[in-house]
Design an enzyme around this catalytic site. Sequence first.
Site, PDB file in Angstrom:
ATOM      1  N   LYS A   1      -2.255  -1.316  -3.889  1.00 19.85           N
ATOM      2  CA  LYS A   1      -3.223  -0.330  -3.753  1.00 19.85           C
ATOM      3  C   LYS A   1      -2.437   0.964  -3.712  1.00 19.85           C
ATOM      4  CE  LYS A   1      -6.212   2.014  -0.411  1.00 19.85           C
ATOM      5  NZ  LYS A   1      -6.570   2.230   1.025  1.00 19.85           N
TER       6      LYS A   1
ATOM      7  N   LYS B   1       1.326   9.874   5.759  1.00 18.59           N
ATOM      8  CA  LYS B   1       1.587   8.569   6.456  1.00 18.59           C
ATOM      9  C   LYS B   1       2.864   8.078   5.782  1.00 18.59           C
ATOM     10  CE  LYS B   1      -3.364   8.044   7.032  1.00 18.59           C
ATOM     11  NZ  LYS B   1      -4.648   6.995   6.894  1.00 18.59           N
TER      12      LYS B   1
ATOM     13  N   LYS C   1       0.833  -1.358   0.128  1.00 14.75           N
ATOM     14  CA  LYS C   1      -0.023   0.042  -0.089  1.00 14.75           C
ATOM     15  C   LYS C   1       0.813   1.221   0.112  1.00 14.75           C
ATOM     16  CE  LYS C   1      -3.505   2.303   2.790  1.00 14.75           C
ATOM     17  NZ  LYS C   1      -4.586   2.453   3.572  1.00 14.75           N
TER      18      LYS C   1
ATOM     19  N   GLU D   1       7.549  -6.733   0.390  1.00 13.90           N
ATOM     20  CA  GLU D   1       6.483  -6.544   1.515  1.00 13.90           C
ATOM     21  C   GLU D   1       5.518  -7.735   1.403  1.00 13.90           C
ATOM     22  OE1 GLU D   1       5.397  -4.448   3.879  1.00 13.90           O
ATOM     23  OE2 GLU D   1       6.718  -2.852   3.940  1.00 13.90           O
TER      24      GLU D   1
ATOM     25  N   TYR E   1     -15.306   0.926  -6.214  1.00 18.01           N
ATOM     26  CA  TYR E   1     -16.442   1.564  -5.969  1.00 18.01           C
ATOM     27  C   TYR E   1     -17.427   1.471  -7.404  1.00 18.01           C
ATOM     28  CZ  TYR E   1     -13.883   3.285  -2.203  1.00 18.01           C
ATOM     29  OH  TYR E   1     -12.942   3.388  -0.914  1.00 18.01           O
TER      30      TYR E   1
HETATM   31  C1  PBG Z   1      -7.348   3.244   6.152  1.00 21.28           C
HETATM   32  C2  PBG Z   1      -7.558   3.150   4.658  1.00 21.28           C
HETATM   33  C3  PBG Z   1      -7.492   4.188   3.614  1.00 21.28           C
HETATM   34  C4  PBG Z   1      -8.037   3.435   2.526  1.00 21.28           C
HETATM   35  C5  PBG Z   1      -8.493   2.204   2.699  1.00 21.28           C
HETATM   36  N1  PBG Z   1      -8.143   1.907   4.118  1.00 21.28           N
HETATM   37  C6  PBG Z   1      -6.889   5.692   3.769  1.00 21.28           C
HETATM   38  C7  PBG Z   1      -5.565   5.749   4.148  1.00 21.28           C
HETATM   39  O1  PBG Z   1      -4.796   4.802   4.391  1.00 21.28           O
HETATM   40  O2  PBG Z   1      -5.304   6.788   4.345  1.00 21.28           O
HETATM   41  C8  PBG Z   1      -8.111   4.221   0.950  1.00 21.28           C
HETATM   42  C9  PBG Z   1      -9.194   3.753   0.065  1.00 21.28           C
HETATM   43  C10 PBG Z   1      -9.617   4.760  -1.036  1.00 21.28           C
HETATM   44  O3  PBG Z   1      -8.924   5.838  -1.076  1.00 21.28           O
HETATM   45  O4  PBG Z   1     -10.535   4.218  -1.590  1.00 21.28           O
HETATM   46  N2  PBG Z   1      -5.983   3.037   6.484  1.00 21.28           N
END
Ligand code: PBG
Length: 328
Positions: free
Chosen positions: A254, A223, A196, A239, A319
Amino acid sequence: MYPLIRNRRLRATESIRRLVRETTISPDDFLTPLFVVEGKGIKEEIASMPDQYRLSLDNLEKEVKELWKMGLCAVLLFVKVPDNLKDNKGTEALNANGLMQRAIKTVKNACPDMLVMTDVAMDPYSSYGHDGIVENGQILNDETSEFLSEMSISHAKAGADFVAPSDMMDGRILTIREALEDEGFINTGIMSYSAKYASAFYGPFRDALDSAPVNQKDVPKDKKTYQMDFANRFEAIRETQMDIEEGADIVMVKPGLAYLDIVREIKNEVDVPIAVYQVSGEYAMLKAAAEKGWLDHDAVMMEQLIAIKRAGANIIASYFAKDAVKLM
Ligand code: PBG
């Protein structure tokens, strides 16, 4: 050799194109993300995500029944937590009667066979909008993993089929797997957000849940110390392999479209199912361009979804799930 071989013969009609098509998608491929809020009769559209809503539990029930009727078989749940329940330790996430726990039960009651996956991360519960406990300007790793294992158990107790840790702490998959085993949840799966990236494409999602990192002294403003640097490729493989060794059943890349090189790379390396999350910002971009009449919504949507599958996705969290299934 040309003219003996003419590649265009295989493209001449829709029927021959169908016959030789390498990639197809079906409702079976989708994981539908849903946003849940407290209250009754609530169906609030998310401003930056047209046609996506924050649903109260009664509307969640209706939505899930509709998804099931359409042939969708899996949901990924997120909750919007009231500000007064947020703290630095995410305490509310462990409430056995909390919103997530009730949402899981609501889905399972409405539709027992619907697969329920839950987001396991602290950010919607964190007063600082971080996926971990904040101390002296740092995100604590091991304490956060410990917390996430308790959160996972709480979701499993409520009936979740899979927990989906999206936080990117080191070692959390092992911590969660061991905790689930210890508590007897041997069949509760883990879908790890294994690669991620620290991405600006999550913007609309953070609007939806009001979960963005707060702008405050001694709180990291982004983050980047836990989510991956988007310039990196080999790191994604490392990872992912580590998460599989630690017990992940499904791994994830992601965001989606801008990261399909990573998807293919991982597909070539590992043999567990790979999920790709086509995130909120990707959704928002196409909705906005289509609204302006600049892109053909349905055509671009299907092209993108096929591209994600072609790159190596076995599961697509999107979505667009409903929009896409309507066209199938
Ligand atoms: C929470 C999380 C996030 C998303 C999924 N789980 C946001 C983030 O990490 O800040 C993002 C999903 C999206 O943008 O559709 N940790």
